[in-house]
Design a protein around this motif. Sequence first.
Motif, mmCIF file in Angstrom:
data_model
loop_
_atom_site.group_PDB
_atom_site.id
_atom_site.type_symbol
_atom_site.label_atom_id
_atom_site.label_comp_id
_atom_site.label_asym_id
_atom_site.label_seq_id
_atom_site.Cartn_x
_atom_site.Cartn_y
_atom_site.Cartn_z
ATOM 1 N N THR A 46 5.243 45.207 64.270
ATOM 2 C CA THR A 46 5.235 44.334 63.093
ATOM 3 C C THR A 46 4.986 45.193 61.842
ATOM 4 O O THR A 46 4.577 46.350 61.930
ATOM 5 C CB THR A 46 4.122 43.285 63.207
ATOM 6 N N THR A 47 5.208 44.583 60.687
ATOM 7 C CA THR A 47 4.995 45.297 59.426
ATOM 8 C C THR A 47 3.538 45.726 59.273
ATOM 9 O O THR A 47 3.244 46.838 58.845
ATOM 10 C CB THR A 47 5.406 44.402 58.242
ATOM 11 N N ASP A 48 2.606 44.865 59.644
ATOM 12 C CA ASP A 48 1.189 45.211 59.541
ATOM 13 C C ASP A 48 0.839 46.396 60.441
ATOM 14 O O ASP A 48 0.052 47.278 60.060
ATOM 15 C CB ASP A 48 0.320 44.006 59.899
ATOM 16 N N GLN A 49 1.405 46.405 61.647
ATOM 17 C CA GLN A 49 1.146 47.508 62.565
ATOM 18 C C GLN A 49 1.715 48.822 62.028
ATOM 19 O O GLN A 49 1.092 49.882 62.150
ATOM 20 C CB GLN A 49 1.739 47.194 63.941
ATOM 21 N N ILE A 50 2.902 48.745 61.421
ATOM 22 C CA ILE A 50 3.515 49.951 60.838
ATOM 23 C C ILE A 50 2.674 50.461 59.676
ATOM 24 O O ILE A 50 2.434 51.660 59.544
ATOM 25 C CB ILE A 50 4.953 49.659 60.385
ATOM 26 N N CYS A 51 2.226 49.528 58.828
ATOM 27 C CA CYS A 51 1.403 49.919 57.673
ATOM 28 C C CYS A 51 0.128 50.620 58.116
ATOM 29 O O CYS A 51 -0.289 51.630 57.529
ATOM 30 C CB CYS A 51 1.057 48.696 56.829
ATOM 31 N N GLU A 52 -0.491 50.109 59.160
ATOM 32 C CA GLU A 52 -1.738 50.693 59.641
ATOM 33 C C GLU A 52 -1.505 52.054 60.292
ATOM 34 O O GLU A 52 -2.291 52.982 60.119
ATOM 35 C CB GLU A 52 -2.403 49.740 60.645
ATOM 36 N N VAL A 54 1.121 54.234 59.832
ATOM 37 C CA VAL A 54 1.687 55.261 58.951
ATOM 38 C C VAL A 54 0.898 55.399 57.656
ATOM 39 O O VAL A 54 1.113 56.333 56.892
ATOM 40 C CB VAL A 54 3.177 54.945 58.657
ATOM 41 N N GLN A 55 -0.030 54.463 57.400
ATOM 42 C CA GLN A 55 -0.849 54.488 56.188
ATOM 43 C C GLN A 55 0.003 54.340 54.929
ATOM 44 O O GLN A 55 -0.042 55.150 54.006
ATOM 45 C CB GLN A 55 -1.657 55.783 56.119
ATOM 46 N N VAL A 56 0.821 53.262 54.903
ATOM 47 C CA VAL A 56 1.639 52.929 53.739
ATOM 48 C C VAL A 56 1.482 51.443 53.462
ATOM 49 O O VAL A 56 0.921 50.681 54.262
ATOM 50 C CB VAL A 56 3.129 53.277 53.967
ATOM 51 N N SER A 57 2.014 51.020 52.322
ATOM 52 C CA SER A 57 1.958 49.603 51.964
ATOM 53 C C SER A 57 3.143 48.862 52.564
ATOM 54 O O SER A 57 4.146 49.458 52.969
ATOM 55 C CB SER A 57 1.955 49.446 50.449
ATOM 56 N N SER A 58 3.051 47.530 52.591
ATOM 57 C CA SER A 58 4.138 46.705 53.141
ATOM 58 C C SER A 58 5.389 46.805 52.276
ATOM 59 O O SER A 58 6.511 46.734 52.785
ATOM 60 C CB SER A 58 3.682 45.244 53.244
ATOM 61 N N SER A 59 5.217 46.999 50.967
ATOM 62 C CA SER A 59 6.386 47.141 50.099
ATOM 63 C C SER A 59 7.154 48.422 50.421
ATOM 64 O O SER A 59 8.393 48.456 50.340
ATOM 65 C CB SER A 59 5.956 47.134 48.636
ATOM 66 N N THR A 60 6.446 49.496 50.807
ATOM 67 C CA THR A 60 7.123 50.734 51.190
ATOM 68 C C THR A 60 7.925 50.533 52.462
ATOM 69 O O THR A 60 9.064 50.987 52.576
ATOM 70 C CB THR A 60 6.092 51.856 51.400
ATOM 71 N N VAL A 61 7.357 49.826 53.426
ATOM 72 C CA VAL A 61 8.082 49.525 54.665
ATOM 73 C C VAL A 61 9.335 48.718 54.359
ATOM 74 O O VAL A 61 10.425 48.982 54.878
ATOM 75 C CB VAL A 61 7.174 48.766 55.650
ATOM 76 N N PHE A 62 9.211 47.735 53.480
ATOM 77 C CA PHE A 62 10.342 46.892 53.113
ATOM 78 C C PHE A 62 11.456 47.717 52.458
ATOM 79 O O PHE A 62 12.639 47.577 52.792
ATOM 80 C CB PHE A 62 9.874 45.781 52.170
#
Length: 371
Positions: A46-52, A54-62
């Motif tokens: 999930t986006t939250d799991q990726i953010c945690e 990789v240590q990035v924000s959800s907007s960066t993932v998007f």
Amino acid sequence: MNRKYIVELSAEEKCELVNYCKKGMVNVRKYKRAAILLKADRCRYTTDQICEAVQVSSSTVFRVKRQFVEDGLEAALNEGARSGAMRKTSAKDEVTLIATACSEPPTGHCRWTLALLGERLITLTDLDSISYETVRRRLKENALKPWQKKMWCVATMDAEYIARMEHVLELYAEPADELNPIINFDEAMKQLVDDTRPVQPMKKGQVKRLDYEYKRVGVANLFVFFDRHRGWRHVKATQRKTKVDFAHCMKDLVDEHYPHANKIRVVLDNLSTHTEGALYKAFSPQEARRILNKIEFHYTPKHASWLNMVEIEIGNMNKQCLDRRIASMEELKTELTAWEWRRNKEGASINWMFNVDSAREKLERAYGALN
């Protein structure tokens, strides 16, 4: 919102990303985008799991997922150029800075510093203020380093200079010959100094400490020999470096170090004591001629110490052995003997790569000015 862009990596794309992430030295931003794509592949995380992770924000993932879907892998990995902040200096300001950095520093200063350059730039331009970082960046853009200087030891390269240089380089290119060795010779100096207070030795949590004050005891001269092929060196410490001292060094070379040689080729500089006459000053004519019959002097060009290999070994000696306080001639001789023995046991030599062909190539302008 992120569900709109579904990342589906091909086998080749996945392999490329995995290999990039395994590299040691990589761009951090690019590494994080690669990690985002690997974890976002077919919605494994999930986006939250990726953010945690990789240590990035959800907007960066998007943004990374959107760039992959719309523009492909290359666009997703490599971000475009950023506009950045407005440049704080005009072209006229930068020209003034360059001209100032290339000029002599103010009276009382040995070189320009970032602070001095900033102050002078404010005085000469309409700038109200300028940071050290801005000055540093402008200097870096123009490859200027006013706080550095480079020693240059090549004199005017006339026909005499080039003739002697090629002669020495051809001598270095000859194969090893035990009966006709090539010996580089030169002098160095070591100041003998002693501590005025006891040294406090190093212990856990504290470095070795010595008082900045010292007592000057004297100066020692060091005659240094270096065999071009054998990796042998010898250092003779003396009180002086007169013609008589030089003559005794040549006698040692003939009678002690190379008694079985037919002809010892000695490479040395043009110091006034380095003459055949020095041996006649120290010994009888018969003895001087006996020694000279086994020695052949080869002089480097004037102001060309870089051509003498022993200069490199003197640098090694200073760095490895003499970079400290030594109080007496006896201690100096003991330390030099130990250093000399270890270096000779290792057979440490010099990989000399400069030859006549490379000289004619690199010094083309000097050769072209001969005729």
